[in-house]
Design a protein around this motif. Structure first.
Motif, PDB file in Angstrom:
ATOM      1  N   VAL A 222       8.794  -8.839   6.048  1.00  0.00           N
ATOM      2  CA  VAL A 222       8.659  -7.907   5.084  1.00  0.00           C
ATOM      3  C   VAL A 222      10.160  -7.322   4.758  1.00  0.00           C
ATOM      4  O   VAL A 222      10.716  -7.300   5.721  1.00  0.00           O
ATOM      5  CB  VAL A 222       7.516  -6.710   5.440  1.00  0.00           C
ATOM      6  N   ASP A 223      10.106  -6.553   3.683  1.00  0.00           N
ATOM      7  CA  ASP A 223      11.559  -5.792   3.570  1.00  0.00           C
ATOM      8  C   ASP A 223      11.548  -4.378   4.263  1.00  0.00           C
ATOM      9  O   ASP A 223      10.181  -3.906   4.475  1.00  0.00           O
ATOM     10  CB  ASP A 223      11.900  -5.956   1.974  1.00  0.00           C
ATOM     11  N   ASP A 225      11.967  -1.684   3.198  1.00  0.00           N
ATOM     12  CA  ASP A 225      11.307  -0.252   2.401  1.00  0.00           C
ATOM     13  C   ASP A 225       9.765  -0.501   2.699  1.00  0.00           C
ATOM     14  O   ASP A 225       8.937   0.480   3.065  1.00  0.00           O
ATOM     15  CB  ASP A 225      11.721  -0.186   1.109  1.00  0.00           C
ATOM     16  N   ALA A 226       9.351  -1.839   2.713  1.00  0.00           N
ATOM     17  CA  ALA A 226       7.778  -1.882   2.563  1.00  0.00           C
ATOM     18  C   ALA A 226       7.274  -1.352   4.140  1.00  0.00           C
ATOM     19  O   ALA A 226       6.376  -0.986   4.375  1.00  0.00           O
ATOM     20  CB  ALA A 226       7.519  -3.421   2.338  1.00  0.00           C
ATOM     21  N   GLY A 230       4.895   1.454   5.313  1.00  0.00           N
ATOM     22  CA  GLY A 230       3.823   1.293   6.154  1.00  0.00           C
ATOM     23  C   GLY A 230       3.522   1.954   7.327  1.00  0.00           C
ATOM     24  O   GLY A 230       2.507   2.674   7.733  1.00  0.00           O
TER      25      GLY A 230
END
Length: 288
Positions: A222-223, A225-226, A230
């Motif tokens: 996942v990147d 920012d994500a 989260g």
């Protein structure tokens, strides 16, 4: 290395964080050697709370040697504790720090000047007593009893670490180095960088676990920012989410990949391999 420093061993050793990942292992090994040991924490046999300095004096009473598992907050309470410990007669300090504390930008902008670990290191160096600093990288035990365990058990580990690698260190090796520094001569003024003997990416880590358990969790990239969003959704505040994301940065960049020589220098042997850690953790039922 020399034999046990019997003078220090006759006095209690205080282990701050005595119920944590490294602390409880340090406590067990000291007691196996017959060293009187105080396991200090909010839930240990000796009450100690970093947030409540009124608990410090009783924990330090009559102690000459201390293992410090610091609180990872800014400003760090470690300098004030070190000052009080030395004023009370402590003569030896072993500090659990972190790999990269001495490397500018290692953890990203959230850890300027080494962050709270840097504050702790500067305090013990300036203490005027014998000190040893341990700088371990990411623990292998994070997959068996730590932050990654639930995700591995659930079958999906989502991280912003890309194809980065780390030479994950076994917490048992950290504890053995700590005990040597607490009880033997020859470790004063030493800074031990601690790692495992080889670097692994997340897919390789999950492959090793699958060999022993028969179940393979998926690694989901996942990147950043994500991932941070989260964490906020899980209840982390923006600062905590940022620090946690920054802490993964050295894996993403493979800054954690180089193998360090601290275990060999301190103990005269090679560090424990990740596969050996997995075998033992699986035998204890870590992943069900």
């Amino acid at each position: 290395m020399t034999q046990t420093d019997t003078t220090s061993a006759q006095e209690p050793v205080l282990v701050i964080g005595g119920t944590g990942k490294t602390g409880r292992r340090v406590v067990a090994r000291l007691r196996e050697r017959g060293v009187e040991t105080r396991a200090a924490s909010r839930s240990g046999d000796t009450l100690f709370d970093w947030a409540d300095p009124t608990t410090w004096a009783a924990a330090l009473d009559g102690v000459a040697t201390v293992y410090i598992t610091p609180l990872d907050t800014t400003p760090s309470p470690t300098p004030a504790f070190v000052e009080q410990a030395v004023a009370g007669g402590v003569r030896r300090l072993v500090l659990l720090s972190a790999r990269g504390t001495d490397v500018p930008g290692f953890f990203g902008p959230g850890y300027e000047d080494g962050g709270p670990h840097g504050e702790g290191e500067r305090a013990v160096r300036a203490s005027g007593v014998a000190w040893t600093i341990l700088r371990p990288g990411w623990f292998a035990q994070n997959f068996s009893e730590g932050v990654f365990l639930d995700a591995v058990r659930a079958g999906e580990l989502a991280l912003p670490t890309g194809d980065g690698k780390a030479a994950f260190v076994d917490a048992d090796d950290i504890a053995e180095v700590a005990v040597a520094a607490l009880t033997e001569d020859g470790h004063a003024g030493q800074e031990y960088g601690l790692s495992g003997p080889r670097a692994l990416g997340m897919d390789e880590v999950l492959d090793e676990i699958a060999k022993e358990t028969g179940k393979r969790a998926a690694y989901v990239r996942v990147d950043t920012d994500a991932f941070r969003a989260g964490l906020v959704a899980q209840g982390f505040d923006d600062v905590e989410a940022g620090l946690w994301t920054d802490a993964l940065h050295p894996i993403t960049t493979s800054a954690e990949a180089p193998v360090l020589d601290g275990v060999r220098r301190a103990l005269g042997r090679e560090p424990r391999d990740f596969a050996a850690f997995v075998r033992d953790a699986a035998a204890r039922g870590a992943w069900g």
